[in-house]
Design a protein around this motif. Sequence first.
Motif, PDB file in Angstrom:
ATOM      1  N   SER A  64       0.815  -1.214   0.000  1.00  0.00           N
ATOM      2  CA  SER A  64       0.000   0.000   0.000  1.00  0.00           C
ATOM      3  C   SER A  64       0.851   1.268   0.000  1.00  0.00           C
ATOM      4  CB  SER A  64      -0.930   0.021   1.207  1.00  0.00           C
ATOM      5  OG  SER A  64      -1.890  -1.005   1.089  1.00  0.00           O
ATOM      6  N   LEU A  65       2.111   1.168   0.383  1.00  0.00           N
ATOM      7  CA  LEU A  65       3.007   2.318   0.352  1.00  0.00           C
ATOM      8  C   LEU A  65       3.290   2.781  -1.072  1.00  0.00           C
ATOM      9  CD1 LEU A  65       5.680   1.223   2.991  1.00  0.00           C
ATOM     10  CD2 LEU A  65       3.902   2.972   3.291  1.00  0.00           C
ATOM     11  N   VAL A  66       3.213   1.851  -2.029  1.00  0.00           N
ATOM     12  CA  VAL A  66       3.636   2.176  -3.397  1.00  0.00           C
ATOM     13  C   VAL A  66       2.593   1.855  -4.460  1.00  0.00           C
ATOM     14  CG1 VAL A  66       6.089   1.906  -2.820  1.00  0.00           C
ATOM     15  CG2 VAL A  66       4.798  -0.058  -3.710  1.00  0.00           C
ATOM     16  N   SER A  67       1.520   1.196  -4.073  1.00  0.00           N
ATOM     17  CA  SER A  67       0.540   0.778  -5.074  1.00  0.00           C
ATOM     18  C   SER A  67      -0.882   0.970  -4.558  1.00  0.00           C
ATOM     19  CB  SER A  67       0.778  -0.689  -5.473  1.00  0.00           C
ATOM     20  OG  SER A  67       0.701  -1.546  -4.358  1.00  0.00           O
ATOM     21  N   LYS A  68      -1.823   0.778  -5.460  1.00  0.00           N
ATOM     22  CA  LYS A  68      -3.235   0.901  -5.094  1.00  0.00           C
ATOM     23  C   LYS A  68      -3.919  -0.437  -5.356  1.00  0.00           C
ATOM     24  CE  LYS A  68      -3.820   2.911  -9.605  1.00  0.00           C
ATOM     25  NZ  LYS A  68      -3.954   4.090 -10.373  1.00  0.00           N
ATOM     26  N   GLY A  97      -0.725  -5.630  -5.746  1.00  0.00           N
ATOM     27  CA  GLY A  97      -1.163  -4.246  -5.861  1.00  0.00           C
ATOM     28  C   GLY A  97      -0.879  -3.734  -7.253  1.00  0.00           C
ATOM     29  N   ARG A  98      -1.628  -2.725  -7.690  1.00  0.00           N
ATOM     30  CA  ARG A  98      -1.418  -2.109  -9.005  1.00  0.00           C
ATOM     31  C   ARG A  98      -0.603  -0.840  -8.849  1.00  0.00           C
ATOM     32  NH1 ARG A  98      -6.250  -0.768 -12.306  1.00  0.00           N
ATOM     33  NH2 ARG A  98      -4.784   0.573 -13.344  1.00  0.00           N
ATOM     34  N   LEU A  99       0.437  -0.741  -9.651  1.00  0.00           N
ATOM     35  CA  LEU A  99       1.301   0.428  -9.609  1.00  0.00           C
ATOM     36  C   LEU A  99       0.734   1.536 -10.489  1.00  0.00           C
ATOM     37  CD1 LEU A  99       4.736  -1.383  -9.908  1.00  0.00           C
ATOM     38  CD2 LEU A  99       3.747  -0.346  -7.868  1.00  0.00           C
ATOM     39  N   PRO A 100       1.069   2.797 -10.176  1.00  0.00           N
ATOM     40  CA  PRO A 100       0.645   3.892 -11.050  1.00  0.00           C
ATOM     41  C   PRO A 100       1.283   3.734 -12.433  1.00  0.00           C
ATOM     42  CG  PRO A 100       1.597   4.713  -8.989  1.00  0.00           C
ATOM     43  CD  PRO A 100       1.802   3.239  -9.016  1.00  0.00           C
ATOM     44  N   SER A 101       0.670   4.306 -13.436  1.00  0.00           N
ATOM     45  CA  SER A 101       1.147   4.127 -14.817  1.00  0.00           C
ATOM     46  C   SER A 101       2.555   4.671 -15.031  1.00  0.00           C
ATOM     47  CB  SER A 101       0.179   4.777 -15.805  1.00  0.00           C
ATOM     48  OG  SER A 101       0.079   6.159 -15.530  1.00  0.00           O
ATOM     49  N   ASN A 102       3.000   5.627 -14.228  1.00  0.00           N
ATOM     50  CA  ASN A 102       4.330   6.211 -14.409  1.00  0.00           C
ATOM     51  C   ASN A 102       5.389   5.600 -13.486  1.00  0.00           C
ATOM     52  OD1 ASN A 102       3.410   7.262 -12.005  1.00  0.00           O
ATOM     53  ND2 ASN A 102       4.209   9.320 -12.379  1.00  0.00           N
ATOM     54  N   TYR A 103       5.143   4.424 -12.933  1.00  0.00           N
ATOM     55  CA  TYR A 103       6.063   3.844 -11.955  1.00  0.00           C
ATOM     56  C   TYR A 103       7.468   3.643 -12.520  1.00  0.00           C
ATOM     57  CZ  TYR A 103       6.010  -0.849 -13.992  1.00  0.00           C
ATOM     58  OH  TYR A 103       6.179  -1.928 -14.812  1.00  0.00           O
ATOM     59  N   HIS A 104       7.608   3.499 -13.825  1.00  0.00           N
ATOM     60  CA  HIS A 104       8.932   3.300 -14.431  1.00  0.00           C
ATOM     61  C   HIS A 104       9.880   4.464 -14.117  1.00  0.00           C
ATOM     62  CE1 HIS A 104       6.261   0.822 -16.953  1.00  0.00           C
ATOM     63  NE2 HIS A 104       7.295   0.013 -17.012  1.00  0.00           N
ATOM     64  N   HIS A 105       9.337   5.649 -13.894  1.00  0.00           N
ATOM     65  CA  HIS A 105      10.151   6.839 -13.662  1.00  0.00           C
ATOM     66  C   HIS A 105      10.781   6.867 -12.273  1.00  0.00           C
ATOM     67  CE1 HIS A 105       8.813   8.477 -17.452  1.00  0.00           C
ATOM     68  NE2 HIS A 105       7.550   8.256 -17.088  1.00  0.00           N
ATOM     69  N   TYR A 106      10.260   6.060 -11.368  1.00  0.00           N
ATOM     70  CA  TYR A 106      10.800   6.059 -10.005  1.00  0.00           C
ATOM     71  C   TYR A 106      10.848   4.634  -9.432  1.00  0.00           C
ATOM     72  CZ  TYR A 106       5.849   6.022  -8.689  1.00  0.00           C
ATOM     73  OH  TYR A 106       4.522   5.692  -8.559  1.00  0.00           O
ATOM     74  N   LEU A 107      11.183   3.682 -10.265  1.00  0.00           N
ATOM     75  CA  LEU A 107      11.208   2.279  -9.847  1.00  0.00           C
ATOM     76  C   LEU A 107      12.162   2.044  -8.675  1.00  0.00           C
ATOM     77  CD1 LEU A 107      10.147  -0.552 -10.271  1.00  0.00           C
ATOM     78  CD2 LEU A 107      11.898  -0.890 -12.033  1.00  0.00           C
TER      79      LEU A 107
END
Length: 176
Positions: A64-68, A97-107
């Motif tokens: 939950s810290l990084v995904s929804k 959990g599902r990551l935000p669509s831009n997660y690649h920018h701050y993996l």
Amino acid sequence: HEKMRFVSFSPETFLKLKGDSLFTYPRKGTIDATLPDAEKRLLTDPKELEEHQFAVEEAKRDLSLVSKSVAVKRFRYLERVERGAGAILQSSSEVCGRLPSNYHHYLGELLFKLIPAGSITGSPKAATIARLKEIETYDRQFYSGVAGIFDGQEIDSTVLIRFIEEEKGVLTFKSG
């Protein structure tokens, strides 16, 4: 820092990344697979169930810290692990959990928010980390850390437990 070599033999996954889904598989509960009614004994043991529930809740909090949309996809299934001393059964769950669509920018930042693994610290994570810093008298180095493979799309990682390190010609076994 002196050169150090190590080997880790752990069946415990830390995180798996597939598409925009992040998975973790908390494990709590182990029994000798050759015991009579081993599966039933493990699944009906109240202590094992309680420990497993705590591990799953910690995994959910972490994701939950990084995904929804964090959810338990499978709760408390058994896996058979073959080993030299005979097979064991381990109780696992699958949390996703599902990551935000831009997660690649701050993996990298995303992964560092989840370290150390909840299976290492237990719960509550922050309090346990603070206490370990107070009482431990040595540098863990790689032990109880995380190693993984990233192919540019997916990540498969493991917690470095059941660990042998070699430093300055001395072999040390660590587990816990």
